[in-house]
Design a protein around this motif. Structure first.
Motif, PDB file in Angstrom:
ATOM      1  N   CYS A 107       0.821  -1.221   0.000  1.00  0.00           N
ATOM      2  CA  CYS A 107       0.000   0.000   0.000  1.00  0.00           C
ATOM      3  C   CYS A 107       0.848   1.263   0.000  1.00  0.00           C
ATOM      4  N   TYR A 108       1.866   1.298   0.854  1.00  0.00           N
ATOM      5  CA  TYR A 108       2.735   2.480   0.898  1.00  0.00           C
ATOM      6  C   TYR A 108       3.492   2.653  -0.426  1.00  0.00           C
ATOM      7  N   SER A 109       3.895   1.549  -1.040  1.00  0.00           N
ATOM      8  CA  SER A 109       4.625   1.622  -2.310  1.00  0.00           C
ATOM      9  C   SER A 109       3.732   2.180  -3.406  1.00  0.00           C
ATOM     10  N   PHE A 110       2.472   1.731  -3.432  1.00  0.00           N
ATOM     11  CA  PHE A 110       1.525   2.257  -4.407  1.00  0.00           C
ATOM     12  C   PHE A 110       1.254   3.737  -4.147  1.00  0.00           C
ATOM     13  N   TRP A 111       1.120   4.093  -2.882  1.00  0.00           N
ATOM     14  CA  TRP A 111       0.903   5.489  -2.501  1.00  0.00           C
ATOM     15  C   TRP A 111       2.060   6.353  -2.992  1.00  0.00           C
ATOM     16  N   ALA A 112       3.276   5.862  -2.794  1.00  0.00           N
ATOM     17  CA  ALA A 112       4.457   6.609  -3.237  1.00  0.00           C
ATOM     18  C   ALA A 112       4.475   6.760  -4.758  1.00  0.00           C
ATOM     19  N   LEU A 113       4.046   5.728  -5.467  1.00  0.00           N
ATOM     20  CA  LEU A 113       3.980   5.810  -6.931  1.00  0.00           C
ATOM     21  C   LEU A 113       2.967   6.860  -7.390  1.00  0.00           C
ATOM     22  N   GLY A 114       1.971   7.111  -6.555  1.00  0.00           N
ATOM     23  CA  GLY A 114       0.955   8.106  -6.880  1.00  0.00           C
ATOM     24  C   GLY A 114       1.512   9.506  -7.000  1.00  0.00           C
ATOM     25  N   ASN A 115       2.728   9.711  -6.478  1.00  0.00           N
ATOM     26  CA  ASN A 115       3.371  11.015  -6.576  1.00  0.00           C
ATOM     27  C   ASN A 115       4.262  11.147  -7.810  1.00  0.00           C
ATOM     28  N   HIS A 116       4.362  10.064  -8.579  1.00  0.00           N
ATOM     29  CA  HIS A 116       5.147  10.108  -9.815  1.00  0.00           C
ATOM     30  C   HIS A 116       4.235  10.502 -10.975  1.00  0.00           C
ATOM     31  N   LYS A 117       4.638  11.487 -11.718  1.00  0.00           N
ATOM     32  CA  LYS A 117       3.830  11.957 -12.841  1.00  0.00           C
ATOM     33  C   LYS A 117       3.878  10.949 -13.993  1.00  0.00           C
ATOM     34  N   ASN A 118       2.790  10.898 -14.720  1.00  0.00           N
ATOM     35  CA  ASN A 118       2.689  10.058 -15.918  1.00  0.00           C
ATOM     36  C   ASN A 118       2.868   8.569 -15.638  1.00  0.00           C
ATOM     37  N   PHE A 119       2.561   8.142 -14.415  1.00  0.00           N
ATOM     38  CA  PHE A 119       2.621   6.707 -14.115  1.00  0.00           C
ATOM     39  C   PHE A 119       1.217   6.119 -14.223  1.00  0.00           C
ATOM     40  N   ASP A 120       1.125   4.926 -14.810  1.00  0.00           N
ATOM     41  CA  ASP A 120      -0.170   4.292 -15.055  1.00  0.00           C
ATOM     42  C   ASP A 120      -0.682   3.599 -13.781  1.00  0.00           C
ATOM     43  N   LEU A 121      -1.292   4.387 -12.911  1.00  0.00           N
ATOM     44  CA  LEU A 121      -1.832   3.838 -11.662  1.00  0.00           C
ATOM     45  C   LEU A 121      -3.023   2.918 -11.921  1.00  0.00           C
ATOM     46  N   PHE A 122      -3.762   3.205 -12.974  1.00  0.00           N
ATOM     47  CA  PHE A 122      -4.970   2.431 -13.275  1.00  0.00           C
ATOM     48  C   PHE A 122      -4.652   0.953 -13.493  1.00  0.00           C
ATOM     49  N   SER A 123      -3.579   0.671 -14.229  1.00  0.00           N
ATOM     50  CA  SER A 123      -3.185  -0.722 -14.479  1.00  0.00           C
ATOM     51  C   SER A 123      -2.862  -1.449 -13.185  1.00  0.00           C
ATOM     52  N   LEU A 124      -2.189  -0.748 -12.271  1.00  0.00           N
ATOM     53  CA  LEU A 124      -1.850  -1.357 -10.981  1.00  0.00           C
ATOM     54  C   LEU A 124      -3.092  -1.635 -10.147  1.00  0.00           C
ATOM     55  N   VAL A 125      -4.021  -0.718 -10.184  1.00  0.00           N
ATOM     56  CA  VAL A 125      -5.278  -0.914  -9.445  1.00  0.00           C
ATOM     57  C   VAL A 125      -5.987  -2.164  -9.958  1.00  0.00           C
ATOM     58  N   LYS A 126      -6.046  -2.310 -11.277  1.00  0.00           N
ATOM     59  CA  LYS A 126      -6.702  -3.478 -11.866  1.00  0.00           C
ATOM     60  C   LYS A 126      -5.999  -4.771 -11.468  1.00  0.00           C
ATOM     61  N   ASP A 127      -4.671  -4.711 -11.365  1.00  0.00           N
ATOM     62  CA  ASP A 127      -3.901  -5.892 -10.981  1.00  0.00           C
ATOM     63  C   ASP A 127      -4.165  -6.315  -9.534  1.00  0.00           C
ATOM     64  N   HIS A 128      -4.679  -5.392  -8.728  1.00  0.00           N
ATOM     65  CA  HIS A 128      -4.874  -5.680  -7.298  1.00  0.00           C
ATOM     66  C   HIS A 128      -6.354  -5.788  -6.906  1.00  0.00           C
ATOM     67  N   ILE A 129      -7.208  -6.035  -7.883  1.00  0.00           N
ATOM     68  CA  ILE A 129      -8.635  -6.186  -7.592  1.00  0.00           C
ATOM     69  C   ILE A 129      -8.904  -7.372  -6.660  1.00  0.00           C
ATOM     70  N   LYS A 130      -8.046  -8.377  -6.724  1.00  0.00           N
ATOM     71  CA  LYS A 130      -8.230  -9.550  -5.871  1.00  0.00           C
ATOM     72  C   LYS A 130      -7.320  -9.525  -4.637  1.00  0.00           C
ATOM     73  N   ASP A 131      -6.687  -8.383  -4.390  1.00  0.00           N
ATOM     74  CA  ASP A 131      -5.799  -8.247  -3.229  1.00  0.00           C
ATOM     75  C   ASP A 131      -6.641  -7.909  -2.002  1.00  0.00           C
ATOM     76  N   ASP A 132      -7.123  -8.949  -1.309  1.00  0.00           N
ATOM     77  CA  ASP A 132      -8.007  -8.722  -0.156  1.00  0.00           C
ATOM     78  C   ASP A 132      -7.305  -8.945   1.181  1.00  0.00           C
ATOM     79  N   ALA A 133      -5.973  -8.834   1.188  1.00  0.00           N
ATOM     80  CA  ALA A 133      -5.227  -8.937   2.448  1.00  0.00           C
ATOM     81  C   ALA A 133      -5.614  -7.773   3.353  1.00  0.00           C
ATOM     82  N   LEU A 134      -5.828  -8.059   4.640  1.00  0.00           N
ATOM     83  CA  LEU A 134      -6.267  -7.030   5.576  1.00  0.00           C
ATOM     84  C   LEU A 134      -5.095  -6.175   6.057  1.00  0.00           C
ATOM     85  N   VAL A 135      -5.354  -4.874   6.143  1.00  0.00           N
ATOM     86  CA  VAL A 135      -4.338  -3.912   6.569  1.00  0.00           C
ATOM     87  C   VAL A 135      -4.909  -3.061   7.708  1.00  0.00           C
TER      88      VAL A 135
END
Length: 234
Positions: free
Chosen positions: A92-120
């Motif tokens: 989660c923190y790594s994805f959050w950090a990537l959110g600060n990078h311009k022109n990065f395809d966050l949407f693809s990563l979100v789709k890849d984690h649709i089944k990521d149901d680990a509790l945080v």
């Protein structure tokens, strides 16, 4: 001539063995630096996803300092690799950090984690909660959620994501909201009905009622009766 051929084949064999060793060991993937790994271990040790300010005083915590260090130290390639880390807080923190990078395809990563149901475990402000990693990914890129400085999904991407949440099997809470937002189309109807009849999905029940299909009256009434019984027993 024989010695030259022997040397040639020996060198070729050595190179092939070296190639397969590197391929099988995964060394061709992004290496995480020692400095980044040290930060990751600190995040793992606390193992809570914490925002920039907690408590009534709004103080910054050691864990958020770790997150800021991760943003400053880790490369974009390292962060991308860390979104696959075994620890969901690190993901989660790594994805959050990537959110600060311009022109990065966050949407693809979100789709890849649709089944990521680990509790945080999470803490934002005074609110202590538990969230699924995939839900955090989605919330982070949804407008008016979490961090406004992170790039958000556009309207088209949000609609596509809702469709994926509805039709792909997943256990995310975001799926319930997607079902409630879904427009009652003919294509969606069988899926919504299945979610109600097979999985007793209450969000799908709300959407199912929008169709006003006489064949669904009994299903809806039975569900209401069940809710009344549960409330009385509770």
């Amino acid at each position: 001539m024989i010695n030259k051929l022997s040397t040639h084949y020996s060198l070729l064999s050595f190179l092939l063995i070296a190639f397969f060793q590197v391929s099988c060991s995964g060394k061709n993937s992004t290496e995480i630096s020692e400095e980044t790994n040290l930060i990751v271990k600190k995040i793992e040790k606390i193992n809570v996803l914490i925002g920039s300010a907690v408590g009534y005083s709004g103080k910054k915590t050691e864990q958020y300092d770790n997150f800021e260090a991760l943003k400053k130290t880790a490369s974009k390639e390292e962060l991308l690799q860390l979104t696959k880390h075994s620890n969901p807080v690190v993901r989660c923190y790594s994805f959050w950090a990537l959110g600060n990078h311009k022109n990065f395809d966050l949407f693809s990563l979100v789709k890849d984690h649709i089944k990521d149901d680990a509790l945080v475990k999470t803490q934002f402000g005074c609110l202590l909660s538990t969230e699924k990693a995939g839900d955090f990914f989605i919330n982070l890129v949804t407008p008016n959620y979490v961090d406004d400085e992170v790039k958000k999904l556009n309207e088209k991407e949000l609609k596509t994501l809702d469709s994926l949440l509805v039709y792909q099997e997943n256990n995310l809470d975001s799926r319930f909201r997607a079902i409630e937002r879904a427009e009652p189309t003919e294509l969606l109807y069988p899926k919504v009905r299945e979610l109600v009849t097979k999985f007793n999905n209450q969000s799908a029940l709300v959407t199912l009622s929008k169709y006003k299909n006489p064949n669904d009256i009994e299903i809806i009434l039975n569900n209401r009766n069940k809710d009344d019984e549960d409330n009385e027993s509770g």
